[in-house]
Write a protein that holds these residues in place. Structure first.
Motif, PDB file in Angstrom:
ATOM      1  N   MET A 170       0.835  -1.190   0.000  1.00 43.29           N
ATOM      2  CA  MET A 170       0.000   0.000   0.000  1.00 43.29           C
ATOM      3  C   MET A 170       0.880   1.255   0.000  1.00 43.29           C
ATOM      4  SD  MET A 170      -2.929   0.990   2.701  1.00 43.29           S
ATOM      5  CE  MET A 170      -3.779   2.505   2.544  1.00 43.29           C
ATOM      6  N   ILE A 171       0.526   2.211  -0.802  1.00 43.77           N
ATOM      7  CA  ILE A 171       1.255   3.472  -0.870  1.00 43.77           C
ATOM      8  C   ILE A 171       0.748   4.390   0.237  1.00 43.77           C
ATOM      9  CG2 ILE A 171       1.675   5.518  -2.263  1.00 43.77           C
ATOM     10  CD1 ILE A 171       1.412   3.775  -4.724  1.00 43.77           C
ATOM     11  N   GLY A 172       1.679   4.950   1.001  1.00 42.67           N
ATOM     12  CA  GLY A 172       1.310   5.851   2.079  1.00 42.67           C
ATOM     13  C   GLY A 172       0.927   7.231   1.564  1.00 42.67           C
ATOM     14  N   PRO A 173       0.351   8.062   2.428  1.00 41.87           N
ATOM     15  CA  PRO A 173      -0.103   9.396   2.012  1.00 41.87           C
ATOM     16  C   PRO A 173       1.038  10.282   1.513  1.00 41.87           C
ATOM     17  CG  PRO A 173      -0.456   9.053   4.377  1.00 41.87           C
ATOM     18  CD  PRO A 173       0.030   7.763   3.813  1.00 41.87           C
TER      19      PRO A 173
ATOM     20  N   TRP B  91       3.766   9.351  -0.188  1.00 37.56           N
ATOM     21  CA  TRP B  91       4.087   8.989  -1.563  1.00 37.56           C
ATOM     22  C   TRP B  91       2.936   9.299  -2.500  1.00 37.56           C
ATOM     23  CZ3 TRP B  91       8.582   8.761  -3.508  1.00 37.56           C
ATOM     24  CH2 TRP B  91       9.656   8.410  -2.716  1.00 37.56           C
ATOM     25  N   GLU B  92       1.722   9.194  -1.999  1.00 39.32           N
ATOM     26  CA  GLU B  92       0.570   9.543  -2.820  1.00 39.32           C
ATOM     27  C   GLU B  92       0.627  11.018  -3.222  1.00 39.32           C
ATOM     28  OE1 GLU B  92      -4.107   9.247  -2.059  1.00 39.32           O
ATOM     29  OE2 GLU B  92      -2.987   7.389  -1.717  1.00 39.32           O
ATOM     30  N   LYS B  93       0.979  11.887  -2.281  1.00 34.89           N
ATOM     31  CA  LYS B  93       1.102  13.316  -2.577  1.00 34.89           C
ATOM     32  C   LYS B  93       2.243  13.566  -3.557  1.00 34.89           C
ATOM     33  CE  LYS B  93       0.238  17.658  -2.225  1.00 34.89           C
ATOM     34  NZ  LYS B  93      -0.843  18.219  -2.998  1.00 34.89           N
ATOM     35  N   LYS B  94       3.384  12.885  -3.354  1.00 31.36           N
ATOM     36  CA  LYS B  94       4.506  13.052  -4.284  1.00 31.36           C
ATOM     37  C   LYS B  94       4.126  12.593  -5.686  1.00 31.36           C
ATOM     38  CE  LYS B  94       8.334  12.952  -1.063  1.00 31.36           C
ATOM     39  NZ  LYS B  94       9.333  13.917  -1.452  1.00 31.36           N
ATOM     40  N   ARG B  95       3.333  11.529  -5.770  1.00 27.04           N
ATOM     41  CA  ARG B  95       2.862  11.046  -7.068  1.00 27.04           C
ATOM     42  C   ARG B  95       1.993  12.102  -7.738  1.00 27.04           C
ATOM     43  NH1 ARG B  95      -1.727   8.626  -8.928  1.00 27.04           N
ATOM     44  NH2 ARG B  95      -1.471   7.176 -10.640  1.00 27.04           N
ATOM     45  N   GLU B  96       1.086  12.707  -6.984  1.00 31.97           N
ATOM     46  CA  GLU B  96       0.236  13.774  -7.526  1.00 31.97           C
ATOM     47  C   GLU B  96       1.077  14.934  -8.042  1.00 31.97           C
ATOM     48  OE1 GLU B  96      -2.595  15.053  -4.593  1.00 31.97           O
ATOM     49  OE2 GLU B  96      -3.313  13.008  -4.278  1.00 31.97           O
TER      50      GLU B  96
ATOM     51  N   ILE C 106      11.865  16.222  -4.030  1.00 32.22           N
ATOM     52  CA  ILE C 106      12.383  16.760  -2.770  1.00 32.22           C
ATOM     53  C   ILE C 106      11.267  17.093  -1.801  1.00 32.22           C
ATOM     54  CG2 ILE C 106      13.612  18.712  -1.753  1.00 32.22           C
ATOM     55  CD1 ILE C 106      15.477  18.590  -4.164  1.00 32.22           C
ATOM     56  N   ASN C 107      10.188  17.615  -2.287  1.00 37.49           N
ATOM     57  CA  ASN C 107       9.071  17.939  -1.404  1.00 37.49           C
ATOM     58  C   ASN C 107       7.766  17.574  -2.100  1.00 37.49           C
ATOM     59  OD1 ASN C 107       8.207  20.202  -3.039  1.00 37.49           O
ATOM     60  ND2 ASN C 107      10.014  21.239  -2.291  1.00 37.49           N
ATOM     61  N   ALA C 108       6.685  17.791  -1.446  1.00 42.17           N
ATOM     62  CA  ALA C 108       5.374  17.449  -2.012  1.00 42.17           C
ATOM     63  C   ALA C 108       4.610  18.710  -2.392  1.00 42.17           C
ATOM     64  CB  ALA C 108       4.590  16.602  -1.019  1.00 42.17           C
ATOM     65  N   ARG C 109       5.338  19.694  -2.907  1.00 40.64           N
ATOM     66  CA  ARG C 109       4.697  20.932  -3.356  1.00 40.64           C
ATOM     67  C   ARG C 109       4.823  21.049  -4.867  1.00 40.64           C
ATOM     68  NH1 ARG C 109       7.928  24.765   0.611  1.00 40.64           N
ATOM     69  NH2 ARG C 109       9.449  23.232   0.006  1.00 40.64           N
TER      70      ARG C 109
END
Length: 80
Positions: free
Chosen positions: A1-4, A6-11, A54-57
């Protein structure tokens, strides 16, 4: 399962490709330059991370050697 995280980084990665993908290819960025992570410790080692990991922004702009995101600039020509 992908954690939140990594999910944000994917987005963020998908958003980057939608907005800057063609330009990134033209500027010579590779998949590793953009999305690479350390093979055993993932994104904990920032010196191994691609510019978009590097970040999820959301990234704001891209140049031939840099990616700008809010108050941070990733430079592929300057490790670390």
């Amino acid at each position: 399962m992908i954690g939140p995280r990594w999910e944000k980084k994917r987005e963020v990665a998908i958003d980057f490709l939608d907005r800057f993908g063609e330009e990134a290819v033209t500027l010579g960025w590779t998949a590793t330059d953009l999305f690479g992570v350390h093979p055993t410790v993932d994104a904990v080692r920032l010196d191994y991370c691609g510019g978009s990991m590097i970040n999820a922004r959301r990234d704001e702009a891209i140049g031939d050697t840099w990616i700008w995101c809010e108050n941070q600039t990733f430079r592929r020509d300057r490790p670390g």
